[in-house]
Write a protein that holds these residues in place. Structure first.
Motif, PDB file in Angstrom:
ATOM      1  N   THR A  17       0.831  -1.197   0.000  1.00 16.63           N
ATOM      2  CA  THR A  17       0.000   0.000   0.000  1.00 16.63           C
ATOM      3  C   THR A  17       0.871   1.255   0.000  1.00 16.63           C
ATOM      4  O   THR A  17       0.596   2.210  -0.720  1.00 16.63           O
ATOM      5  N   SER A  45      -7.607  -4.625  -7.471  1.00 18.26           N
ATOM      6  CA  SER A  45      -8.132  -3.262  -7.578  1.00 18.26           C
ATOM      7  C   SER A  45      -7.000  -2.283  -7.846  1.00 18.26           C
ATOM      8  O   SER A  45      -7.148  -1.330  -8.602  1.00 18.26           O
ATOM      9  N   GLU A  46      -5.842  -2.508  -7.193  1.00 15.51           N
ATOM     10  CA  GLU A  46      -4.730  -1.582  -7.380  1.00 15.51           C
ATOM     11  C   GLU A  46      -4.280  -1.577  -8.838  1.00 15.51           C
ATOM     12  O   GLU A  46      -3.940  -0.550  -9.405  1.00 15.51           O
ATOM     13  N   LYS A  48      -6.097  -2.118 -11.444  1.00  9.80           N
ATOM     14  CA  LYS A  48      -7.080  -1.359 -12.243  1.00  9.80           C
ATOM     15  C   LYS A  48      -6.860   0.139 -12.117  1.00  9.80           C
ATOM     16  O   LYS A  48      -6.964   0.885 -13.083  1.00  9.80           O
ATOM     17  N   ALA A  49      -6.557   0.578 -10.884  1.00 10.39           N
ATOM     18  CA  ALA A  49      -6.343   2.009 -10.670  1.00 10.39           C
ATOM     19  C   ALA A  49      -5.073   2.466 -11.366  1.00 10.39           C
ATOM     20  O   ALA A  49      -5.046   3.527 -12.004  1.00 10.39           O
ATOM     21  N   ILE A 163     -11.537 -12.278   9.470  1.00 13.86           N
ATOM     22  CA  ILE A 163     -12.196 -11.531   8.396  1.00 13.86           C
ATOM     23  C   ILE A 163     -11.309 -11.579   7.150  1.00 13.86           C
ATOM     24  O   ILE A 163     -10.137 -11.223   7.216  1.00 13.86           O
ATOM     25  N   ARG A 166     -10.680  -7.730   1.817  1.00 16.03           N
ATOM     26  CA  ARG A 166     -11.852  -7.121   1.188  1.00 16.03           C
ATOM     27  C   ARG A 166     -11.474  -6.359  -0.078  1.00 16.03           C
ATOM     28  O   ARG A 166     -10.459  -5.673  -0.113  1.00 16.03           O
ATOM     29  N   LYS A 167     -12.294  -6.440  -1.094  1.00 16.74           N
ATOM     30  CA  LYS A 167     -12.042  -5.785  -2.364  1.00 16.74           C
ATOM     31  C   LYS A 167     -11.964  -4.258  -2.181  1.00 16.74           C
ATOM     32  O   LYS A 167     -12.834  -3.663  -1.563  1.00 16.74           O
ATOM     33  N   GLY A 168     -10.943  -3.665  -2.730  1.00 16.33           N
ATOM     34  CA  GLY A 168     -10.810  -2.207  -2.658  1.00 16.33           C
ATOM     35  C   GLY A 168     -10.089  -1.748  -1.419  1.00 16.33           C
ATOM     36  O   GLY A 168      -9.639  -0.612  -1.340  1.00 16.33           O
ATOM     37  N   ILE A 169      -9.961  -2.643  -0.426  1.00 19.40           N
ATOM     38  CA  ILE A 169      -9.250  -2.261   0.794  1.00 19.40           C
ATOM     39  C   ILE A 169      -7.936  -3.033   0.882  1.00 19.40           C
ATOM     40  O   ILE A 169      -6.867  -2.429   0.917  1.00 19.40           O
ATOM     41  N   GLU A 170      -8.022  -4.368   0.857  1.00 17.93           N
ATOM     42  CA  GLU A 170      -6.775  -5.155   0.880  1.00 17.93           C
ATOM     43  C   GLU A 170      -6.394  -5.706  -0.484  1.00 17.93           C
ATOM     44  O   GLU A 170      -5.262  -6.085  -0.697  1.00 17.93           O
TER      45      GLU A 170
ATOM     46  N   ARG B  25      -6.095   2.074  -4.387  1.00 19.60           N
ATOM     47  CA  ARG B  25      -6.696   0.742  -4.497  1.00 19.60           C
ATOM     48  C   ARG B  25      -8.230   0.832  -4.453  1.00 19.60           C
ATOM     49  O   ARG B  25      -8.920   0.195  -5.255  1.00 19.60           O
ATOM     50  N   ALA B  26      -8.730   1.658  -3.563  1.00 21.00           N
ATOM     51  CA  ALA B  26     -10.182   1.833  -3.455  1.00 21.00           C
ATOM     52  C   ALA B  26     -10.740   2.435  -4.745  1.00 21.00           C
ATOM     53  O   ALA B  26     -11.812   2.047  -5.219  1.00 21.00           O
ATOM     54  N   GLY B  28      -9.579   1.959  -7.675  1.00 20.94           N
ATOM     55  CA  GLY B  28      -9.614   0.867  -8.652  1.00 20.94           C
ATOM     56  C   GLY B  28     -10.817  -0.040  -8.466  1.00 20.94           C
ATOM     57  O   GLY B  28     -11.240  -0.727  -9.393  1.00 20.94           O
ATOM     58  N   ALA B  29     -11.368  -0.045  -7.260  1.00 25.15           N
ATOM     59  CA  ALA B  29     -12.540  -0.875  -6.968  1.00 25.15           C
ATOM     60  C   ALA B  29     -13.832  -0.059  -7.041  1.00 25.15           C
ATOM     61  O   ALA B  29     -14.882  -0.496  -6.560  1.00 25.15           O
ATOM     62  N   LEU B  31     -14.748   2.577  -5.466  1.00 20.02           N
ATOM     63  CA  LEU B  31     -15.282   3.124  -4.215  1.00 20.02           C
ATOM     64  C   LEU B  31     -15.146   4.656  -4.257  1.00 20.02           C
ATOM     65  O   LEU B  31     -14.364   5.201  -5.025  1.00 20.02           O
TER      66      LEU B  31
END
Lengths: 171, 171
Positions: A17, A45-46, A48-49, A163, A166-170, B25-26, B28-29, B31
């Motif tokens: 991160t 997700s990362e 994609k960004a 837990i 989670r998508k977009g967070i981890e 990352r968020a 990319g998802a 958010l």
């Protein structure tokens, strides 16, 4: 501008991160960025960004996904070694101000790639290139050579409560 | 998706940087992200990069720059307090999946804003909102309440060799 060698290691959250944040900041300063991700193989997700910023950021993946629970196999090793060869060329091209080798410490820990070659990369990098190495269990040799070393120390983590990522967070 | 409370603290490099990576990352998802930066007031490289992603990331600054060497003054306090009021509204709007309160721990350490109000923000945040608090010297009360706490531990840093912050890397 002289480039340094930075290491982000330790068991806490925030290594990859932080390297993403470095890429984003460097992007804002019009620097050219190369990111090589070891061990990872899925479009996260990362990824994609970063693709949105592809005018200045190049991302490559050299793995087939998480093997933390299992042991890495021959295919993991081949992907990592091919990656290392490719990375050498990207660095030697002198096109990149910031080079992030994400999870390379883990690739070293599992002996997917030889430490001697990574040390050579560090020794021979262009002066201007800032080199970032992330992942748990950074080898002592790399820590000794680096200019900045941050250990992400886990004080508390909800993984331990079971837990999943989670998508977009981890991821 | 339930949102948690994450804290990045400690003296090592990578706290704000990790929060920027989380934002990326968020993004990319898909958010929606709100970033409130305490203490900072200058247009940094990270600010410029985030502006490129403004379709999903909102950034506000609630400071007038670095006071680490000096003490904060009345104006610093007013900016931080105004910021806190604004942040409450942004969070209450329930528009944001990820809310980053950058350097809020430092703002608390210098008593620019009251801890009780920040604790209230944590207690009353919408369930889905992931809340990130960064900065050295996170108060124990916040650490106790958080789900994830990472201490960035400085193992080695070239600041100590007298090298100033560099554009695109640290600022």
């Amino acid at each position: 501008m002289k480039g340094y060698v930075q290491v982000y290691t330790g068991c806490g959250k925030g290594k990859t991160t932080a390297s993403l944040g470095l890429a984003l900041r460097a992007y804002g300063a019009n620097l050219k960025i190369f990111i090589g991700q070891f061990c990872k193989g899925k479009t996260s997700s990362e990824f994609k960004a970063l693709y949105k910023l592809k005018d200045k950021i190049t991302v490559k993946q050299y793995g087939k996904g998480c093997f933390i629970k299992n042991k890495p196999d021959k295919k993991d090793m081949l992907k990592a070694q091919k990656g290392l060869e490719e990375i050498k060329k990207y660095i030697a091209s002198e096109k990149y101000d910031l080079v992030i080798l994400d999870e390379i410490n883990i690739a070293l820990y599992y002996k997917l790639i030889p430490l001697s070659e990574v040390m050579e990369i560090i020794d021979n990098k262009p002066k201007k290139t800032e080199l970032i190495l992330t992942g748990r269990k950074a080898p002592l040799e790399i820590i000794k050579k680096a200019d900045i070393v941050t250990e992400m120390k886990e004080i508390k983590h909800y993984y331990k409560k079971g837990i999943p990522a989670r998508k977009g967070i981890e991821k």
